[in-house]
Scaffold this motif. Structure first.
Motif, PDB file in Angstrom:
ATOM      1  N   ALA A  60      49.377 -37.173  56.282  1.00 38.52           N
ATOM      2  CA  ALA A  60      48.852 -36.798  57.603  1.00 38.52           C
ATOM      3  C   ALA A  60      47.335 -36.907  57.620  1.00 38.52           C
ATOM      4  CB  ALA A  60      49.288 -35.378  57.962  1.00 38.52           C
ATOM      5  N   MET A  61      46.716 -36.482  56.516  1.00 39.20           N
ATOM      6  CA  MET A  61      45.245 -36.538  56.456  1.00 39.20           C
ATOM      7  C   MET A  61      44.767 -37.988  56.422  1.00 39.20           C
ATOM      8  SD  MET A  61      44.111 -33.670  56.885  1.00 39.20           S
ATOM      9  CE  MET A  61      45.527 -33.396  57.887  1.00 39.20           C
ATOM     10  N   ILE A  63      46.292 -40.400  57.961  1.00 37.45           N
ATOM     11  CA  ILE A  63      46.406 -40.830  59.367  1.00 37.45           C
ATOM     12  C   ILE A  63      45.185 -40.360  60.156  1.00 37.45           C
ATOM     13  CG2 ILE A  63      47.727 -40.571  61.500  1.00 37.45           C
ATOM     14  CD1 ILE A  63      50.232 -40.142  59.859  1.00 37.45           C
ATOM     15  N   TYR A  80      48.906 -48.556  57.429  1.00 38.72           N
ATOM     16  CA  TYR A  80      49.033 -47.466  58.393  1.00 38.72           C
ATOM     17  C   TYR A  80      50.496 -47.284  58.792  1.00 38.72           C
ATOM     18  CZ  TYR A  80      48.193 -44.446  62.368  1.00 38.72           C
ATOM     19  OH  TYR A  80      48.212 -43.385  63.239  1.00 38.72           O
ATOM     20  N   PHE A  95      60.996 -32.319  53.376  1.00 43.49           N
ATOM     21  CA  PHE A  95      60.366 -31.004  53.427  1.00 43.49           C
ATOM     22  C   PHE A  95      61.171 -30.026  54.282  1.00 43.49           C
ATOM     23  CE2 PHE A  95      57.480 -28.469  56.236  1.00 43.49           C
ATOM     24  CZ  PHE A  95      57.337 -27.389  55.381  1.00 43.49           C
ATOM     25  N   TRP A 151      59.822 -43.121  61.526  1.00 39.97           N
ATOM     26  CA  TRP A 151      60.843 -42.282  60.882  1.00 39.97           C
ATOM     27  C   TRP A 151      62.177 -42.456  61.555  1.00 39.97           C
ATOM     28  CZ3 TRP A 151      63.622 -37.652  62.148  1.00 39.97           C
ATOM     29  CH2 TRP A 151      63.401 -37.173  63.441  1.00 39.97           C
ATOM     30  N   VAL A 398      53.493 -36.768  70.459  1.00 39.18           N
ATOM     31  CA  VAL A 398      53.168 -36.343  69.095  1.00 39.18           C
ATOM     32  C   VAL A 398      52.711 -34.885  69.108  1.00 39.18           C
ATOM     33  CG1 VAL A 398      51.718 -36.795  67.085  1.00 39.18           C
ATOM     34  CG2 VAL A 398      52.546 -38.702  68.452  1.00 39.18           C
ATOM     35  N   HIS A 402      54.734 -31.666  67.353  1.00 34.43           N
ATOM     36  CA  HIS A 402      54.170 -30.808  66.309  1.00 34.43           C
ATOM     37  C   HIS A 402      54.108 -29.357  66.739  1.00 34.43           C
ATOM     38  CE1 HIS A 402      53.146 -34.684  64.554  1.00 34.43           C
ATOM     39  NE2 HIS A 402      53.062 -34.053  63.405  1.00 34.43           N
ATOM     40  N   LEU A 405      57.691 -28.341  66.045  1.00 35.58           N
ATOM     41  CA  LEU A 405      58.084 -28.367  64.633  1.00 35.58           C
ATOM     42  C   LEU A 405      57.238 -27.413  63.799  1.00 35.58           C
ATOM     43  CD1 LEU A 405      58.666 -32.170  64.021  1.00 35.58           C
ATOM     44  CD2 LEU A 405      60.369 -30.369  64.015  1.00 35.58           C
ATOM     45  N   VAL A 406      55.932 -27.525  63.923  1.00 36.33           N
ATOM     46  CA  VAL A 406      55.061 -26.672  63.116  1.00 36.33           C
ATOM     47  C   VAL A 406      55.156 -25.233  63.593  1.00 36.33           C
ATOM     48  CG1 VAL A 406      52.702 -26.265  62.382  1.00 36.33           C
ATOM     49  CG2 VAL A 406      53.546 -28.594  62.573  1.00 36.33           C
ATOM     50  N   THR A 448      43.701 -29.503  66.184  1.00 38.89           N
ATOM     51  CA  THR A 448      44.261 -30.839  65.960  1.00 38.89           C
ATOM     52  C   THR A 448      45.134 -31.280  67.124  1.00 38.89           C
ATOM     53  OG1 THR A 448      44.460 -30.181  63.667  1.00 38.89           O
ATOM     54  CG2 THR A 448      45.478 -32.264  64.266  1.00 38.89           C
ATOM     55  N   PHE A 449      46.062 -30.428  67.505  1.00 33.35           N
ATOM     56  CA  PHE A 449      47.128 -30.917  68.379  1.00 33.35           C
ATOM     57  C   PHE A 449      46.925 -30.619  69.860  1.00 33.35           C
ATOM     58  CE2 PHE A 449      49.117 -30.877  64.183  1.00 33.35           C
ATOM     59  CZ  PHE A 449      49.615 -32.166  64.153  1.00 33.35           C
ATOM     60  N   MET A 452      45.364 -33.487  71.422  1.00 36.47           N
ATOM     61  CA  MET A 452      46.217 -34.685  71.444  1.00 36.47           C
ATOM     62  C   MET A 452      46.964 -34.815  72.761  1.00 36.47           C
ATOM     63  SD  MET A 452      48.122 -35.590  67.963  1.00 36.47           S
ATOM     64  CE  MET A 452      47.324 -35.492  66.397  1.00 36.47           C
ATOM     65  N   ARG A 462      51.174 -43.665  70.537  1.00 42.42           N
ATOM     66  CA  ARG A 462      51.357 -43.247  69.144  1.00 42.42           C
ATOM     67  C   ARG A 462      51.513 -44.510  68.298  1.00 42.42           C
ATOM     68  NH1 ARG A 462      57.426 -40.804  69.180  1.00 42.42           N
ATOM     69  NH2 ARG A 462      56.935 -40.151  67.072  1.00 42.42           N
ATOM     70  N   MET A 487      42.926 -27.372  58.892  1.00 41.63           N
ATOM     71  CA  MET A 487      44.261 -26.915  58.549  1.00 41.63           C
ATOM     72  C   MET A 487      44.549 -27.146  57.061  1.00 41.63           C
ATOM     73  SD  MET A 487      47.637 -27.918  60.663  1.00 41.63           S
ATOM     74  CE  MET A 487      49.236 -27.375  60.132  1.00 41.63           C
TER      75      MET A 487
HETATM   76  C1  HEM Z   1      49.895 -30.730  58.394  1.00 40.83           C
HETATM   77  C2  HEM Z   1      49.492 -31.094  59.578  1.00 40.83           C
HETATM   78  C3  HEM Z   1      49.996 -32.329  60.264  1.00 40.83           C
HETATM   79  C4  HEM Z   1      49.218 -33.294  60.810  1.00 40.83           C
HETATM   80  C5  HEM Z   1      47.700 -33.307  60.850  1.00 40.83           C
HETATM   81  C6  HEM Z   1      50.085 -34.298  61.355  1.00 40.83           C
HETATM   82  C7  HEM Z   1      49.652 -35.438  61.988  1.00 40.83           C
HETATM   83  C8  HEM Z   1      50.445 -36.411  62.543  1.00 40.83           C
HETATM   84  C9  HEM Z   1      50.012 -37.536  63.318  1.00 40.83           C
HETATM   85  C10 HEM Z   1      48.583 -37.829  63.698  1.00 40.83           C
HETATM   86  C11 HEM Z   1      51.097 -38.246  63.675  1.00 40.83           C
HETATM   87  C12 HEM Z   1      51.140 -39.480  64.556  1.00 40.83           C
HETATM   88  C13 HEM Z   1      51.328 -40.750  63.855  1.00 40.83           C
HETATM   89  C14 HEM Z   1      51.388 -41.839  64.862  1.00 40.83           C
HETATM   90  O1  HEM Z   1      52.185 -41.733  65.827  1.00 40.83           O
HETATM   91  O2  HEM Z   1      50.666 -42.801  64.709  1.00 40.83           O
HETATM   92  C15 HEM Z   1      52.222 -37.575  63.135  1.00 40.83           C
HETATM   93  C16 HEM Z   1      53.517 -37.988  63.284  1.00 40.83           C
HETATM   94  C17 HEM Z   1      54.620 -37.242  62.907  1.00 40.83           C
HETATM   95  N1  HEM Z   1      54.620 -35.979  62.287  1.00 40.83           N
HETATM   96 FE1  HEM Z   1      53.019 -34.968  61.692  1.00 40.83          FE
HETATM   97  N2  HEM Z   1      51.373 -33.922  61.127  1.00 40.83           N
HETATM   98  C18 HEM Z   1      51.355 -32.720  60.473  1.00 40.83           C
HETATM   99  C19 HEM Z   1      52.462 -31.954  60.097  1.00 40.83           C
HETATM  100  C20 HEM Z   1      53.780 -32.290  60.371  1.00 40.83           C
HETATM  101  C21 HEM Z   1      54.928 -31.479  60.073  1.00 40.83           C
HETATM  102  C22 HEM Z   1      54.899 -30.086  59.408  1.00 40.83           C
HETATM  103  C23 HEM Z   1      56.026 -32.173  60.497  1.00 40.83           C
HETATM  104  C24 HEM Z   1      57.500 -31.820  60.450  1.00 40.83           C
HETATM  105  C25 HEM Z   1      58.047 -30.725  60.035  1.00 40.83           C
HETATM  106  C26 HEM Z   1      55.565 -33.429  61.050  1.00 40.83           C
HETATM  107  C27 HEM Z   1      56.380 -34.408  61.576  1.00 40.83           C
HETATM  108  C28 HEM Z   1      55.939 -35.601  62.120  1.00 40.83           C
HETATM  109  C29 HEM Z   1      56.799 -36.638  62.627  1.00 40.83           C
HETATM  110  C30 HEM Z   1      58.330 -36.613  62.637  1.00 40.83           C
HETATM  111  C31 HEM Z   1      55.982 -37.665  63.114  1.00 40.83           C
HETATM  112  C32 HEM Z   1      56.427 -38.971  63.756  1.00 40.83           C
HETATM  113  C33 HEM Z   1      56.213 -40.093  62.826  1.00 40.83           C
HETATM  114  C34 HEM Z   1      56.537 -41.374  63.506  1.00 40.83           C
HETATM  115  O3  HEM Z   1      56.041 -41.585  64.603  1.00 40.83           O
HETATM  116  O4  HEM Z   1      57.327 -42.149  62.950  1.00 40.83           O
HETATM  117  N3  HEM Z   1      54.191 -33.469  60.962  1.00 40.83           N
HETATM  118  N4  HEM Z   1      51.814 -36.445  62.439  1.00 40.83           N
END
Ligand code: HEM
Ligand SMILES: [Cu+2]
Length: 843
Positions: A60-61, A63, A80, A95, A151, A398, A402, A405-406, A448-449, A452, A462, A487
């Motif tokens: 995530a970091m 990204i 990416y 997780f 995913w 997105v 989050h 989920l979070v 962060t979110f 967004m 996205r 975070m």
């Molecule tokens: C720790 C902090 C987190 C950050 C900073 C973060 C950041 C991001 C970002 C920026 C994206 C967008 C990627 C894109 O569409 O280009 C993303 C996608 C995603 N995140 Fe996170 N995330 C975090 C935690 C989590 C957690 C805890 C979960 C699930 C329990 C999660 C599940 C997902 C999923 C399912 C996607 C979609 C990926 C995809 O588009 O294929 N994230 N995340």
């Protein structure tokens, strides 16, 4: 303090503790691989899940670093794609689900007053499948061969043509492997919750957490198989050219989307339910009163479980779904707000009517309430089809995702972590560091979110790897990225806090939060056998009504307080009333789960590198290991030569005809049936929808052979049913011979089916019709072989005297499989032979 060393106990009771400690001992060194105890396995799940969380967080970091500035060249777009695909995959599959299952595996027996889960070896096996599958999946990153289609792996992007390389294969094989673990835990949690609660714990006296986990586990059992099927089909398409999702060959890429979201939508609730369960457990403790409206919460859980399955289409609003269906699923999506709303009102009312005390776990719960409600609001916005069309696949989604989920999972999980930490470590968490990490994570998350949502509304899609400064998104993205790092700092602090805690935390009292549930009535850290004696319960809050309980349990004053037989035992009770029914004899430590999982990992790797003959050999080895393992099931007389129980106790479960094993078989078939129905769905879906699907004028399958196979199966089932009826009448005359006869009929069925397939001359790599037919036939063939094999083993076991009028359980279990095969076979016959013949291959 472990109470084995408690000098205040009378010598007789001390001997009881020592005996328990010996029988339930966990070996160390290499032997640790054989451990099956739920406390150890649960901890392993949680620690491994935490490691994967760190890996996912690192991604995530990466990204956020890439998106921090316009035109950033930190990563190439290929990298990416791999990074965001693996971030989503790791977070969702490696997780969220496993760590929650870990919590459930660890907590459930302790909360329902059992000594272990009902199939301890199954959970050990599940753990190794998870570990190996996770390693295989994440190693793809290191090899720079990670999946890059997101995913949810939409076809045709993830198909052979657009994703050559091994990336998709890593995903499909790795995920299928990991899902075996989720399913094993699902099955055994359902059966344990329903059948091994301590005496008197009727269903309506069960702790709410157990209700939530029951719903989660049932949803896993029903919800994961469609994805497993989809993954298998897509892998077959990629490896053997079977065109399930390829329009030119008569397939349809939308079938993948359906199979994926049939799983994917319930998945969100599977993640949310245990989170909500933690909230419903902790909140009354800190509000210092019982939860308001226990019945309402149970109703909300049940409703949520049901509606969530009807909603998968709302992930596909922009995929060209008929208008009426859009309206239906849009309305249904909003309905979920009702059970969610009920729970939120119940929580608020409990706080309102109680005398809340603030403490660290409560802080996380308040954070959860804030974030989750915001996520729910954007969710209702997204359920509106026109709005959805506007923001589809932008960062608005997105952000929403989050927040849910979070907010819905990570925050309750951390609340639970601090709450149950004293149980795990025997020490109290520190308030100071904990508060710092809470505020860093809470604020960092929102920074962060929240923004967004705006980047999304401004049109940032996205999954774009960079953007132009002229779009005006710079500042929002920079803020987002800064929040992300904030975070991360919070997470780092949290880890530091927990590590220090195990060394420096101050000793915890017996019931540190003054909770009402049973897990606080055991020694801290827990002994492998949990309770030396199992109490009879009359209330939902045993510790509030009887604060002496921990002492009387340790003093051996309650049930099953013997160790003379040297068996690991727990109560088997009635699913509804909690009345005692049997003494469940639990299996001990074993190498077989580890070896079986290892063999399956070898299968997985062989398939990846396309060494098919070797994969075949490894599959055989895995089957042998699994059978060897099953040989020890059912209270093997070698492990327990003595089937007598203490006077006044119910019989040993293998001496009954309805032990938990029957339930395990039935719940497994719920999963299996869900896989089969998904396959039927695929058949009819392609038949009616795929533009190029071609149904031959006459069925390629030979009717006499099909009917012959069905006849053999039907006769075999009838014969087996007759044997079981005789056992019910306490007679085992002709049992051994009968078993061999039934096995023979199963073998005949398999042979005839083999002939059907051979004679049909299908061309599975040319048409989706033939490919689907072949998979369906292979499915019934595998089941026929399994039915025959298990009856063969039963024949042997009767010969050895393991099974008979005195120990009648196993044939009942095997009969369930035959019934299942019977239903599947004939319904498939209607679907692939009768209907096409009647409808004349009309497409
Ligand atoms: C720790 C902090 C987190 C950050 C900073 C973060 C950041 C991001 C970002 C920026 C994206 C967008 C990627 C894109 O569409 O280009 C993303 C996608 C995603 N995140 Fe996170 N995330 C975090 C935690 C989590 C957690 C805890 C979960 C699930 C329990 C999660 C599940 C997902 C999923 C399912 C996607 C979609 C990926 C995809 O588009 O294929 N994230 N995340
Ligand atoms: Cu959904």
């Amino acid at each position: 303090m472990s109470d084995t060393k408690d000098a205040t106990l009378p010598p007789g009771i001390r001997r009881l503790h020592e005996g328990m400690a010996r029988v339930w001992a966990n070996p160390s060194g290499l032997g640790a691989l054989t451990v099956v105890n739920h406390t150890s396995v649960g901890l392993r799940f949680m620690v491994t899940g935490a490691v994967f969380f760190l890996i996912g967080g690192l991604l995530a970091m990466l990204i956020r670093t890439q998106l921090a500035f316009p035109g950033n060249a930190f990563m190439s777009h290929e990298t990416y794609n791999q990074v965001f695909s693996m971030h989503g995959t790791v977070m969702m599959f490696l997780f969220a689900i496993p760590i929650l299952e870990g919590v459930a595996i660890y907590m459930i027996p302790k909360m329902i007053g059992a000594r272990d889960l009902v199939c301890p070896r199954l959970s050990a096996f599940g753990y190794f499948c998870y570990l190996f599958g996770g390693i295989i999946l994440t190693s793809s990153l290191v090899l720079e061969m990670a999946p890059s289609s997101g995913w949810f792996m939409y076809t045709p992007l993830s198909s052979g043509e657009y994703s050559p390389g091994l990336g998709s294969d890593f995903w499909l094989l790795g995920i299928t492997f990991v899902e075996i673990s989720a399913l094993s835990a699902g099955v055994e949690l359902v059966v344990s919750i329903l059948r091994t609660r301590t005496e008197g714990m009727a269903l309506h006296k069960m702790p709410l957490f157990a209700w939530y986990i029951l719903a989660m586990a049932l949803m896993i059992v029903v919800g994961f198989p469609p994805l497993i099927l989809g993954s298998v089909l897509l892998e077959l398409e990629r490896a053997a050219g079977m065109p399930f999702f390829d329009v030119a060959g008569g397939g349809d890429p939308v079938l993948w989307a359906h199979l994926f979201w049939l799983f994917g939508h319930p998945e969100v609730y599977i993640i949310f339910l245990p989170g909500a369960g933690i909230v419903s457990t902790l909140l009354p403790v800190f509000a210092r009163r019982p939860i308001v409206g226990y019945g309402w919460v149970v109703a909300a859980i049940v409703i949520m479980g049901f509606i969530s399955f009807g909603l998968w289409v709302h992930h596909m609003f922009t995929l060209g779904i008929p208008q009426l269906a859009l309206a239906f699923f849009s309305a249904a999506s909003m309905l979920v707000a009702i059970p969610t709303g009920i729970q939120i009102f119940v929580w608020l009312a409990t706080l309102w009517l109680g005398r809340p005390v603030m403490s660290l776990p409560m802080l996380w719960i308040v954070g959860f309430l804030v974030i989750f409600v915001l996520g729910g609001l954007t969710g209702v916005m997204l359920a509106l089809v026109p709005f959805n069309w506007q923001v589809h696949d932008t960062h608005f989604v997105v952000a929403h995702m989050h927040y849910v989920l979070v907010g819905g999972m990570l925050f309750p999980l951390l609340a639970g972590l601090y709450y149950w930490l004293p149980l795990v470590s025997g020490r109290m968490p520190s308030e100071r560091l904990g508060k710092w990490s809470f505020w860093l994570i809470f604020l960092g998350f929102n920074v962060t979110f929240l923004v967004m949502h705006w980047t999304g509304l401004l049109g940032m899609r996205r999954r774009v790897f960079t953007y132009d400064s002229a779009m005006g998104w710079d500042i929002y993205n920079l803020i987002s990225s800064v929040g992300g790092f904030m975070m991360s700092a919070g997470v780092a602090l949290l880890i530091l806090d927990i590590t220090l805690h195990f060394r420096f935390g101050r000793k915890a009292p017996q019931n540190p939060w003054n909770a009402g549930t049973l897990e606080w009535a055991m020694p801290k850290p827990p002994t492998p056998y949990n309770f030396v004696s199992l109490p009879r319960l009359e209330t939902r809050h045993p510790l509030w009504d009887d604060p002496e309980l921990p002492r009387t349990i340790a003093a051996g004053k309650h049930g099953l307080n013997t160790i003379e037989h040297g068996r690991r035992e727990t109560w088997g009770s009635d699913a509804l009333t909690g009345k005692l029914r049997e003494v469940v004899h639990l299996p001990t430590n074993s190498w077989w789960p580890f070896f079986a999982a290892l063999a399956l990992a070898v299968v997985c790797i062989c398939l990846l590198v396309k060494l098919y003959p070797l994969a075949g050999v490894a599959t055989l080895v895995a089957v042998v290991f699994l059978l060897r393992w099953s040989w020890e099931n059912g209270a093997h007389p070698k492990a327990a030569p003595d089937a007598t129980v203490a006077p006044g106790q119910p019989p040993l479960h293998s001496r009954t005809m309805n032990g938990p094993g029957v339930w395990t078989m039935s719940v497994s078939h719920l999963a299996n049936g869900s896989l089969y129905l998904s396959l039927l769905f695929g058949w009819f879906y392609l038949w009616t929808v795929a533009p190029e699907w071609q149904m031959p004028e006459t069925s390629p399958l030979s009717l006499p052979l099909l009917a012959g196979a069905g006849l053999a199966l039907t006769l075999g089932t009838a014969w087996l049913a007759k044997l079981v009826r005789r056992l019910r009448g306490h007679s085992d005359s002709g049992l051994g011979g009968g078993m061999y006869l039934v096995a023979g009929l199963g073998a005949l069925q398999s042979a005839l089916l083999g002939l059907v397939i051979w004679r049909a001359e299908l061309a599975p790599s040319e048409t989706a019709h033939d490919a689907t037919l072949l998979v369906a036939l292979a499915y019934v063939l595998i089941h026929a072989l399994l039915g025959a094999l298990l009856c063969l083993l039963q024949g042997l076991r009767v010969g050895y005297g393991f099974v008979g009028a005195e120990a009648p359980l196993e044939p009942v279990v095997v009969l369930r499989l035959w019934y299942y095969n019977l239903i599947v076979y004939w319904s498939l016959f209607v679907a692939v032979w009768v209907m096409p013949t009647l409808l004349g291959g009309a497409s």
